[in-house]
Scaffold this active site. Structure first.
Site, PDB file in Angstrom:
ATOM      1  N   ASP A 104     -28.653 -54.611  -4.794  1.00  0.00           N
ATOM      2  CA  ASP A 104     -28.277 -54.845  -6.121  1.00  0.00           C
ATOM      3  C   ASP A 104     -28.959 -54.076  -7.181  1.00  0.00           C
ATOM      4  OD1 ASP A 104     -30.626 -56.886  -6.691  1.00  0.00           O
ATOM      5  OD2 ASP A 104     -28.945 -57.944  -6.056  1.00  0.00           O
ATOM      6  N   HIS A 119     -31.781 -52.709   3.431  1.00  0.00           N
ATOM      7  CA  HIS A 119     -30.174 -52.542   3.678  1.00  0.00           C
ATOM      8  C   HIS A 119     -29.142 -51.906   2.437  1.00  0.00           C
ATOM      9  CE1 HIS A 119     -30.206 -56.881   5.829  1.00  0.00           C
ATOM     10  NE2 HIS A 119     -30.498 -55.508   6.194  1.00  0.00           N
ATOM     11  N   CYS A 130     -21.648 -34.289   4.410  1.00  0.00           N
ATOM     12  CA  CYS A 130     -22.971 -33.369   4.154  1.00  0.00           C
ATOM     13  C   CYS A 130     -24.490 -34.696   4.217  1.00  0.00           C
ATOM     14  CB  CYS A 130     -23.596 -32.571   2.779  1.00  0.00           C
ATOM     15  SG  CYS A 130     -22.992 -33.244   1.827  1.00  0.00           S
ATOM     16  N   CYS A 148     -17.956 -36.386  -2.512  1.00  0.00           N
ATOM     17  CA  CYS A 148     -19.330 -35.920  -3.212  1.00  0.00           C
ATOM     18  C   CYS A 148     -19.214 -35.003  -3.910  1.00  0.00           C
ATOM     19  CB  CYS A 148     -19.166 -35.314  -1.214  1.00  0.00           C
ATOM     20  SG  CYS A 148     -20.995 -34.180  -1.164  1.00  0.00           S
ATOM     21  N   GLY A 188     -35.537 -66.661  -0.607  1.00  0.00           N
ATOM     22  CA  GLY A 188     -34.157 -66.401  -0.714  1.00  0.00           C
ATOM     23  C   GLY A 188     -33.375 -65.572   0.177  1.00  0.00           C
ATOM     24  N   THR A 189     -33.425 -66.185   1.474  1.00  0.00           N
ATOM     25  CA  THR A 189     -33.311 -65.435   2.451  1.00  0.00           C
ATOM     26  C   THR A 189     -33.179 -67.001   3.946  1.00  0.00           C
ATOM     27  OG1 THR A 189     -32.638 -63.626   4.344  1.00  0.00           O
ATOM     28  CG2 THR A 189     -35.001 -64.321   3.463  1.00  0.00           C
ATOM     29  N   SER A 190     -31.734 -66.287   4.159  1.00  0.00           N
ATOM     30  CA  SER A 190     -31.633 -67.305   5.031  1.00  0.00           C
ATOM     31  C   SER A 190     -31.897 -67.301   6.573  1.00  0.00           C
ATOM     32  CB  SER A 190     -29.227 -67.707   5.432  1.00  0.00           C
ATOM     33  OG  SER A 190     -28.908 -66.246   5.521  1.00  0.00           O
ATOM     34  N   ASN A 214     -37.433 -71.528  -1.256  1.00  0.00           N
ATOM     35  CA  ASN A 214     -35.548 -70.966  -0.392  1.00  0.00           C
ATOM     36  C   ASN A 214     -34.852 -72.890  -0.851  1.00  0.00           C
ATOM     37  OD1 ASN A 214     -34.050 -69.000   0.627  1.00  0.00           O
ATOM     38  ND2 ASN A 214     -33.193 -71.197   1.853  1.00  0.00           N
TER      39      ASN A 214
HETATM   40  C1  BV8 Z   1     -28.648 -53.760  13.405  1.00  0.00           C
HETATM   41  C2  BV8 Z   1     -24.363 -54.783   4.353  1.00  0.00           C
HETATM   42  C3  BV8 Z   1     -29.784 -51.814  15.885  1.00  0.00           C
HETATM   43  C4  BV8 Z   1     -23.377 -55.373   3.493  1.00  0.00           C
HETATM   44  C5  BV8 Z   1     -25.690 -56.489   5.444  1.00  0.00           C
HETATM   45  C6  BV8 Z   1     -30.036 -59.172  17.192  1.00  0.00           C
HETATM   46  C7  BV8 Z   1     -29.240 -60.491  17.514  1.00  0.00           C
HETATM   47  C8  BV8 Z   1     -28.320 -61.115  16.797  1.00  0.00           C
HETATM   48  C9  BV8 Z   1     -27.883 -59.855  16.189  1.00  0.00           C
HETATM   49  C10 BV8 Z   1     -28.154 -59.021  16.045  1.00  0.00           C
HETATM   50  C11 BV8 Z   1     -29.224 -58.717  16.363  1.00  0.00           C
HETATM   51  N1  BV8 Z   1     -29.535 -57.273  16.217  1.00  0.00           N
HETATM   52  C12 BV8 Z   1     -28.187 -56.959  15.241  1.00  0.00           C
HETATM   53  C13 BV8 Z   1     -27.343 -57.605  14.827  1.00  0.00           C
HETATM   54  C14 BV8 Z   1     -26.174 -57.487  14.424  1.00  0.00           C
HETATM   55  C15 BV8 Z   1     -26.616 -57.820  13.158  1.00  0.00           C
HETATM   56  C16 BV8 Z   1     -27.054 -58.980  12.758  1.00  0.00           C
HETATM   57  O1  BV8 Z   1     -27.833 -59.761  12.506  1.00  0.00           O
HETATM   58  N2  BV8 Z   1     -25.623 -60.039  12.098  1.00  0.00           N
HETATM   59  C17 BV8 Z   1     -26.539 -61.386  12.567  1.00  0.00           C
HETATM   60  C18 BV8 Z   1     -25.358 -61.862  11.247  1.00  0.00           C
HETATM   61  C19 BV8 Z   1     -25.918 -62.510  13.963  1.00  0.00           C
HETATM   62  N3  BV8 Z   1     -27.346 -56.421  12.665  1.00  0.00           N
HETATM   63  C20 BV8 Z   1     -26.908 -55.541  12.524  1.00  0.00           C
HETATM   64  O2  BV8 Z   1     -26.021 -55.094  12.567  1.00  0.00           O
HETATM   65  C21 BV8 Z   1     -28.166 -54.373  11.797  1.00  0.00           C
HETATM   66  N4  BV8 Z   1     -28.651 -53.551  12.230  1.00  0.00           N
HETATM   67  O3  BV8 Z   1     -29.721 -54.250  13.921  1.00  0.00           O
HETATM   68  O4  BV8 Z   1     -29.091 -52.310  13.836  1.00  0.00           O
HETATM   69  C22 BV8 Z   1     -28.371 -51.853  16.129  1.00  0.00           C
HETATM   70  C23 BV8 Z   1     -27.131 -51.361  15.997  1.00  0.00           C
HETATM   71  C24 BV8 Z   1     -26.456 -51.188  17.223  1.00  0.00           C
HETATM   72  C25 BV8 Z   1     -26.294 -52.134  18.867  1.00  0.00           C
HETATM   73  C26 BV8 Z   1     -27.640 -52.576  18.220  1.00  0.00           C
HETATM   74  C27 BV8 Z   1     -28.390 -52.372  17.655  1.00  0.00           C
HETATM   75  C28 BV8 Z   1     -27.397 -54.108  10.357  1.00  0.00           C
HETATM   76  C29 BV8 Z   1     -27.536 -55.696   9.383  1.00  0.00           C
HETATM   77  C30 BV8 Z   1     -27.508 -54.791   8.213  1.00  0.00           C
HETATM   78  C31 BV8 Z   1     -26.761 -56.211   7.244  1.00  0.00           C
HETATM   79  N5  BV8 Z   1     -25.758 -55.876   6.164  1.00  0.00           N
HETATM   80  N6  BV8 Z   1     -25.106 -55.719   3.877  1.00  0.00           N
HETATM   81  C32 BV8 Z   1     -23.555 -55.527   2.269  1.00  0.00           C
HETATM   82  O5  BV8 Z   1     -24.405 -56.338   0.885  1.00  0.00           O
HETATM   83  O6  BV8 Z   1     -22.067 -54.829   1.282  1.00  0.00           O
HETATM   84  S1  BV8 Z   1     -25.989 -58.099   5.568  1.00  0.00           S
HETATM   85  C33 BV8 Z   1     -25.697 -59.047   4.217  1.00  0.00           C
HETATM   86  O7  BV8 Z   1     -27.086 -59.789   5.028  1.00  0.00           O
HETATM   87  C34 BV8 Z   1     -27.297 -58.454   3.035  1.00  0.00           C
HETATM   88  O8  BV8 Z   1     -26.963 -57.599   3.419  1.00  0.00           O
HETATM   89  C35 BV8 Z   1     -28.218 -59.723   3.171  1.00  0.00           C
HETATM   90  O9  BV8 Z   1     -28.525 -59.174   2.386  1.00  0.00           O
HETATM   91  C36 BV8 Z   1     -29.006 -59.866   4.084  1.00  0.00           C
HETATM   92  C37 BV8 Z   1     -29.223 -61.330   4.660  1.00  0.00           C
HETATM   93  O10 BV8 Z   1     -28.461 -63.104   3.638  1.00  0.00           O
HETATM   94  P1  BV8 Z   1     -29.542 -62.448   2.924  1.00  0.00           P
HETATM   95  O11 BV8 Z   1     -30.021 -62.280   1.620  1.00  0.00           O
HETATM   96  O12 BV8 Z   1     -30.177 -63.899   3.690  1.00  0.00           O
HETATM   97  O13 BV8 Z   1     -28.039 -64.033   1.735  1.00  0.00           O
HETATM   98  P2  BV8 Z   1     -27.357 -64.942   2.472  1.00  0.00           P
HETATM   99  O14 BV8 Z   1     -26.332 -65.161   1.792  1.00  0.00           O
HETATM  100  O15 BV8 Z   1     -27.462 -65.095   3.872  1.00  0.00           O
HETATM  101  O16 BV8 Z   1     -28.261 -66.336   2.353  1.00  0.00           O
HETATM  102  C38 BV8 Z   1     -28.813 -66.780   0.653  1.00  0.00           C
HETATM  103  C39 BV8 Z   1     -30.329 -67.806   1.246  1.00  0.00           C
HETATM  104  O17 BV8 Z   1     -30.742 -67.899  -0.389  1.00  0.00           O
HETATM  105  C40 BV8 Z   1     -29.635 -69.325   1.135  1.00  0.00           C
HETATM  106  O18 BV8 Z   1     -30.681 -69.823   2.422  1.00  0.00           O
HETATM  107  C41 BV8 Z   1     -29.745 -70.042  -0.022  1.00  0.00           C
HETATM  108  O19 BV8 Z   1     -30.233 -71.477   0.050  1.00  0.00           O
HETATM  109  C42 BV8 Z   1     -31.306 -69.211  -0.470  1.00  0.00           C
HETATM  110  N7  BV8 Z   1     -30.889 -69.696  -1.992  1.00  0.00           N
HETATM  111  C43 BV8 Z   1     -29.250 -69.552  -2.916  1.00  0.00           C
HETATM  112  N8  BV8 Z   1     -30.150 -69.876  -3.970  1.00  0.00           N
HETATM  113  C44 BV8 Z   1     -30.824 -69.606  -4.055  1.00  0.00           C
HETATM  114  C45 BV8 Z   1     -31.497 -69.336  -3.134  1.00  0.00           C
HETATM  115  N9  BV8 Z   1     -33.182 -69.407  -2.857  1.00  0.00           N
HETATM  116  C46 BV8 Z   1     -34.231 -69.439  -3.649  1.00  0.00           C
HETATM  117  N10 BV8 Z   1     -32.985 -69.738  -5.114  1.00  0.00           N
HETATM  118  C47 BV8 Z   1     -32.373 -69.620  -5.009  1.00  0.00           C
HETATM  119  N11 BV8 Z   1     -31.724 -69.720  -7.006  1.00  0.00           N
HETATM  120 ZN    ZN Z   2     -21.360 -33.767   1.212  1.00  0.00          ZN
END
Ligand code: BV8
Ligand code: ZN
Length: 247
Positions: A104, A119, A130, A148, A188-190, A214
Site C-alpha cells: 500500500d 510483495h 520489456c 507500457c 500485524g501478520t497472520s 498482533n
Molecule cells: C513463493 C499479492 C517460490 C496479492 C500476496 C511453503 C509452504 C506452503 C505454501 C507455500 C510455501 N512456499 C510457497 C507457498 C505458496 C504461497 C503460500 O505461501 N501460500 C500459503 C497461503 C499457503 N507462496 C507463494 O506463492 C510465494 N511465492 O514462495 O515462490 C515458489 C514459487 C512457485 C513454486 C514453488 C516455490 C508468493 C507469495 C506472495 C503472495 N502475495 N499478495 C495482493 O496483495 O494483491 S499474499 C498477501 O498475504 C498479501 O501480500 C499479504 O501481505 C500477505 C500476508 O498476509 P498478512 O499481511 O499476514 O495479512 P493477513 O490478513 O493474513 O493477517 C493480518 C493479521 O493482522 C491478522 O493476524 C490479524 O489478526 C492482524 N491484525 C488485524 N488488525 C490488526 C492486526 N494486528 C495488529 N493491529 C491491528 N489493528
Molecule cells: Zn514495455
C-alpha cells in the site's frame, strides 16, 4: 499488557539494530482490509481468481479492476499512529530495516526510509514485455488495462502473486537484515504466507529476540520471546515513547 509493553521497551532500548516485518494488520487502522479473518479480502474474493499469473493471463481486465478498486481505497486512506511510530523510531536507532509484505505504500508516506517491499508495490506498473517499471498514481486509470509507456504492451501490477518467486535481491536484503539485527519485531501478520512466514523462524534459529504485535495470537506466537495482542496503532506508540527525563 502494561507489563508486556514495558518488557518490549526494555528489549528495544538495549538494541541498536532492529528489523521489523509488517503485514496487513498494521494498515487495518487506516481502513484497509486485511486478507484473512472475518472481514478479510479473501472472504469475498478467491486469490486464485485475482492474485495469480494464471488469473492475469485469463482475464487481465478483471484482475486490474480489482487492483483499481484497491488503489482507490488506499489513495483515500492515511498512515495511522503505528506507521508513524515506526518512522519516528527509525530516526532514533542506528541500524533499522523494515521488511513489509504490504503493497500500500503507507510506510513510505509515514516517513519510513529503509524499506524492503517483499510483495511489490500497488503504485508501480510493470510491462509484461520489456519489464519497464513505471510509478503510477492514476485513480481511476485513463485506460484499463494500462499499457507500457515504452512499448505499448500490456502492463501488470508490480506485485508478487501466489506461485511467483520473490526477486532474489529482495530475499537477500531481507535475510541480511535478519542476520544483522539483535531484535526483530513482527507486526500485524497472520504468518501463513511463505516465504515471509519463515522469516521469524530464521531469526529465531539465529538467536534473535523476537517481539510479535498482533490483534490476536498467531500460529507462531508461542515460538516468539514476547507476543503482545492488541492494535498496533495503539501499542507501537507506547513501545517507542521516549520517557521524559527531568534534570
Ligand atoms: C513463493 C499479492 C517460490 C496479492 C500476496 C511453503 C509452504 C506452503 C505454501 C507455500 C510455501 N512456499 C510457497 C507457498 C505458496 C504461497 C503460500 O505461501 N501460500 C500459503 C497461503 C499457503 N507462496 C507463494 O506463492 C510465494 N511465492 O514462495 O515462490 C515458489 C514459487 C512457485 C513454486 C514453488 C516455490 C508468493 C507469495 C506472495 C503472495 N502475495 N499478495 C495482493 O496483495 O494483491 S499474499 C498477501 O498475504 C498479501 O501480500 C499479504 O501481505 C500477505 C500476508 O498476509 P498478512 O499481511 O499476514 O495479512 P493477513 O490478513 O493474513 O493477517 C493480518 C493479521 O493482522 C491478522 O493476524 C490479524 O489478526 C492482524 N491484525 C488485524 N488488525 C490488526 C492486526 N494486528 C495488529 N493491529 C491491528 N489493528
Ligand atoms: Zn514495455
Amino acid at each position: 499488557m502494561e507489563e508486556k509493553i514495558l518488557e518490549a521497551k526494555r528489549i528495544i532500548d538495549d538494541a541498536s539494530n532492529i528489523t521489523v516485518l509488517s503485514g496487513a494488520g498494521i494498515s487495518a487502522e487506516s481502513g484497509i482490509p486485511t486478507f484473512r479473518g472475518e472481514d478479510g479480502l479473501w472472504k469475498n474474493f478467491r486469490p486464485e481468481d485475482l492474485a495469480t499469473p494464471d488469473a492475469f493471463s485469463k482475464d487481465p481486465k478483471l484482475v486490474w479492476e480489482w487492483y483499481e478498486w484497491r488503489r482507490k481505497l488506499i489513495k483515500d486512506s492515511k498512515p495511522n499512529p503505528g506507521h508513524y511510530a515506526l518512522a519516528d523510531f527509525e530516526q532514533q536507532v542506528s541500524d533499522y530495516t523494515l521488511i513489509t509484505q504490504n503493497i500500500d505504500g503507507l510506510h513510505q508516506l509515514a516517513g519510513s526510509r529503509n524499506i524492503v517491499e517483499m510483495h511489490g508495490n500497488l503504485w508501480q506498473i510493470r510491462c509484461t514485455s520489456c519489464g519497464n517499471i513505471e510509478q503510477n498514481f492514476e485513480v481511476p486509470f485513463k485506460e484499463l488495462p494500462p499499457l507500457c509507456k515504452n512499448c505499448n504492451s500490456l502492463g501488470r501490477p508490480n506485485i508478487v502473486w501466489f506461485g511467483e518467486v520473490i526477486p532474489m535481491p529482495i530475499i537477500d536484503k531481507s535475510l541480511m537484515a535478519i542476520e544483522n539485527c539483535q531484535v526483530m519485531l513482527i507486526i500485524g501478520t497472520s504468518g501463513v504466507v511463505e516465504p515471509a512466514a519463515s522469516m521469524g523462524l530464521i531469526a529465531k534459529q539465529t538467536g534473535k529476540t523476537i517481539i510479535e504485535i498482533n490483534l490476536e495470537p498467531t500460529p507462531n506466537s508461542n515460538f516468539y520471546d514476547l507476543s503482545i495482542n492488541g492494535k498496533s496503532g495503539e501499542i507501537l506508540p507506547q513501545i517507542f515513547r521516549k520517557e521524559q527525563t527531568s534534570n
